[in-house]
Design an enzyme around this catalytic site. Structure first.
Site, PDB file in Angstrom:
ATOM      1  N   SER A  41     -25.080 -58.165  -3.632  1.00 48.01           N
ATOM      2  CA  SER A  41     -24.766 -59.491  -3.091  1.00 48.01           C
ATOM      3  C   SER A  41     -23.971 -60.342  -4.075  1.00 48.01           C
ATOM      4  O   SER A  41     -23.011 -61.003  -3.698  1.00 48.01           O
ATOM      5  CB  SER A  41     -26.053 -60.241  -2.739  1.00 48.01           C
ATOM      6  OG  SER A  41     -26.793 -59.523  -1.794  1.00 48.01           O
ATOM      7  N   GLU A  62     -37.287 -62.509 -11.967  1.00 49.16           N
ATOM      8  CA  GLU A  62     -36.315 -63.436 -12.555  1.00 49.16           C
ATOM      9  C   GLU A  62     -36.753 -63.971 -13.912  1.00 49.16           C
ATOM     10  O   GLU A  62     -35.943 -64.139 -14.820  1.00 49.16           O
ATOM     11  CB  GLU A  62     -36.060 -64.616 -11.600  1.00 49.16           C
ATOM     12  CG  GLU A  62     -35.348 -64.231 -10.308  1.00 49.16           C
ATOM     13  CD  GLU A  62     -36.290 -63.588  -9.292  1.00 49.16           C
ATOM     14  OE1 GLU A  62     -37.529 -63.674  -9.478  1.00 49.16           O
ATOM     15  OE2 GLU A  62     -35.806 -62.990  -8.320  1.00 49.16           O
ATOM     16  N   ASP A 121     -29.671 -66.732   6.433  1.00 51.17           N
ATOM     17  CA  ASP A 121     -30.910 -66.494   5.691  1.00 51.17           C
ATOM     18  C   ASP A 121     -31.806 -67.734   5.698  1.00 51.17           C
ATOM     19  O   ASP A 121     -33.014 -67.644   5.513  1.00 51.17           O
ATOM     20  CB  ASP A 121     -30.609 -66.100   4.233  1.00 51.17           C
ATOM     21  CG  ASP A 121     -30.304 -64.616   4.088  1.00 51.17           C
ATOM     22  OD1 ASP A 121     -30.367 -63.902   5.112  1.00 51.17           O
ATOM     23  OD2 ASP A 121     -30.003 -64.173   2.960  1.00 51.17           O
TER      24      ASP A 121
END
Lengths: 321, 299
Positions: A41, A62, A121
């Site tokens: 992405s 993350e 989304d």
């Protein structure tokens, strides 16, 4: 600089990010790239294919990714950390604050899918708060390039400065308004239209609707200056104050919360330096929802028409000249 | 080729560090003497500051002393020496322990210790990499150090460098999810240049770790995450040095040393007491603590 708003080729800014990373990877073997299971992405997969030994897919983690990048920078590398901006700036904020910014570490943060550009989304993935979250951090540089070309320049500029830099880019194709030969200096706004009646300051892909609004205003005899504020921090205080002095009023435009974003930064600057009538076009203290990016921009008022209307209200508030 | 281990050049005890990993036993009595001094410095500086964290500083004392004065390749006169091993205090609140070790090793003058936590001091309440020579990364928000250690380990691997990375964690700190993200990635990237030391003193700020949020079984957890695991008495220098040696010899995976320790170790009224996690001793308590440490010295 001046730009006609007629027709622009469209291209996603995220392609500019990976394009620049490829070039940087060739030029400098200190460049490493980290991603959190979103390399397809963010398009950093291109870097992975070309430089597999300098690419780390950190999985869906993350916080660790930001710490890992900090460590790589301590070992002398220049890490570019990439994932959706909403997760990068939010989920790992304390890691960015305490380990990276407090340490002044040379880590670059590539926030993909900024604004409403992730569209269907929905709100969970739409990044509308990253500018606020990152610009409050001491020592952080915050870049929001307008289009593909400028994202290449911003990414290269980020690599060239020492210290943490946040670069915001998007998923959906956006008009290529800037030209390859336009300069890009961190902290220096670019003027894309001259005018003395009002100033429209845009950031990111809002440059195109801002220019369209200026064209519409011109057809009614109102000359708007258009500034592309590709650097939110350090803010080009001179350009903002000059705009206030010379045009008497301002409109800010951003695909981001108006609280704390570009609108917040410009308002802070004006209040301290040269108070002037101002309006903020952007997301007005609400979350997004599912929809195509262009539908969402229409729905949330990020259009040339809304910018024009805001400009007219500001001119009204300026009073008789 | 491995960089040579540096002889400690500061006010330290002059132990040749290389002995530690090359089998012949280093001078354990010397290390014990150093540990007693470090404990005195910790208590004295926290007393002078009026705040700070004695409990964990005392429990991790032998782990850190063995590292700085028996194992580490470093040059206190040149903190950024390229060949150095890295020490990261992920549990940043035990800064007094790190500062005492750094001062004793000669990174800066011991006179700085009395400025701990004071305005303008080079010794912040939690480690700051720009103010304190020998601090590799700023820390204090728990759970982040092991990730940084992973990044250093991975970077050194790319550079094919032989430096090692050591990271001290608390057991309460293991409640932070990021630690396990880092543990996963260290094994995934086969970072055998990385050694994590868990100062398992069993007590955190609010009370016993087992009561607040249990983290056991630690050995099984780290092993399940793909680490080589060594469980030791964290106050026994023989065991600690052996563990560091074993870690350095372990190939293909990172090593976790689960060091069973006593919070507040060495000061009877502080031992295993959660209230001494983050409290400074008053004048009387300092006198009693120092007297007890002196009594423990084999003189």
């Amino acid at each position: 600089m001046s730009a006609s708003v007629a027709r622009f080729e469209m291209k996603p800014t995220r392609f500019g990010y990976s394009e620049a990373l490829l070039a940087l990877g060739r030029e400098d073997d200190r460049i490493v790239v980290l991603d959190a299971d979103l390399a397809k992405s963010t398009t950093t997969e291109r870097f992975k294919e070309r430089f597999p030994g300098r690419f780390f897919d950190m999985g869906i983690a993350e916080q660790n990714m930001l710490g890992m990048a900090a460590g790589l920078s301590l070992a002398g590398f220049v890490p570019f950390v990439s994932t959706y901006g909403v997760f990068l700036s939010g989920r790992a904020w304390d890691q960015i604050r305490t380990t990276i910014s407090y340490g002044g570490l040379n880590v670059k943060l590539g926030g993909a899918h900024g604004g409403l550009s992730v569209g269907p989304d929905g709100a969970t993935h739409q990044a509308l708060e990253e500018i606020t979250l990152t610009r409050v951090l001491p020592g952080m540089t915050v870049l929001v390039p307008a289009d593909y070309q400028e994202t290449i320049k911003a990414t290269r500029a980020a690599a060239a400065v020492k210290g943490p830099v946040y670069i915001r880019f998007g998923r959906a194709p956006v008009p290529m308004v800037t030209r390859p030969e336009d300069p890009f200096m961190i902290g220096k706004a670019n003027t894309y239209r001259e005018g003395g009646d009002i100033t429209i300051i845009s950031t990111g892909a809002m440059l195109a609707p801002a220019l369209r609004a200026a064209d519409n205003l011109a057809s009614r005899g109102i000359q708007a200056r258009v500034l592309n504020m590709h650097t939110i921090k350090p803010l080009d205080v001179d350009a903002v104050v000059r705009a206030a002095k010379e045009t008497g009023g301002l409109v800010t435009v951003e695909e981001h919360q108006i609280n704390g974003g570009l609108g917040g930064a410009v308002a802070e600057c004006l209040v301290e330096n040269f108070p002037a009538p101002m309006e903020r076009v952007g997301i007005r203290d609400t979350f997004g929802e599912s929809g195509e990016p262009d539908e969402l921009q229409e729905s949330y008022g990020l259009t040339a028409e809304e910018i024009e209307a805001a400009a007219r209200r500001v001119i009204e508030r300026k009073g008789p000249r | 080729m491995k960089p040579l281990r540096m002889k400690i050049t500061g006010s330290g005890n002059g132990i040749e560090s290389k002995n530690a990993v090359e089998g012949s036993s280093p001078a354990i009595p010397e290390l014990e003497k150093t540990a007693r001094k470090i404990r005195r410095l910790i208590l004295t500086m926290i007393h002078a500051a009026g705040s700070g964290h004695p409990g964990g500083s005392l429990s991790a004392c032998e782990l850190a002393v063995a590292l700085y004065f028996g194992v580490l390749r470093h040059d206190p006169r040149n903190p950024s020496w390229e060949g150095r091993d890295y020490v990261l205090f992920s549990k940043g609140h035990v800064a007094p322990l790190q500062y005492a070790c750094l001062a004793h090793a000669g990174y800066f003058d011991e006179s700085h210790l009395k400025t701990l936590r004071k305005l303008g001091s080079i010794l912040q309440g939690h480690p700051n990499m720009h103010k304190t020579p020998g601090v590799e990364v700023s820390s204090g928000s728990l759970g982040q150090g092991l990730s940084v250690a992973c990044g250093l380990g991975a970077g050194l691997k790319i550079q094919k460098a032989q430096n090692r990375v050591y990271c001290i964690l608390g057991d309460g700190e293991l409640q932070e999810g990021q630690v396990w993200e880092a543990a996963m990635s260290a094994a995934h990237f086969k970072l055998d240049n990385l050694c994590a030391m868990v100062d398992a003193n069993g007590v955190q700020l609010d009370g016993p770790v087992a009561d607040i949020m249990g983290v056991e079984p630690l050995v099984d957890k780290w092993r399940a995450f793909g680490w080589h695991v060594i469980e030791i008495d964290g106050h026994d220098f023989n065991r600690i040095l052996a563990a560091y040696g074993e870690a350095e010899k372990t190939a293909g995976k990172p090593t976790a040393i689960i060091a069973r320790t006593v919070k507040g170790k060495g000061v009877s009224f502080m031992e295993n007491r959660a209230e001494w996690h983050g409290k400074a001793p008053n004048d009387e308590e300092l006198r009693a603590a120092l007297a007890e440490l002196e009594g423990g010295a084999a003189r």
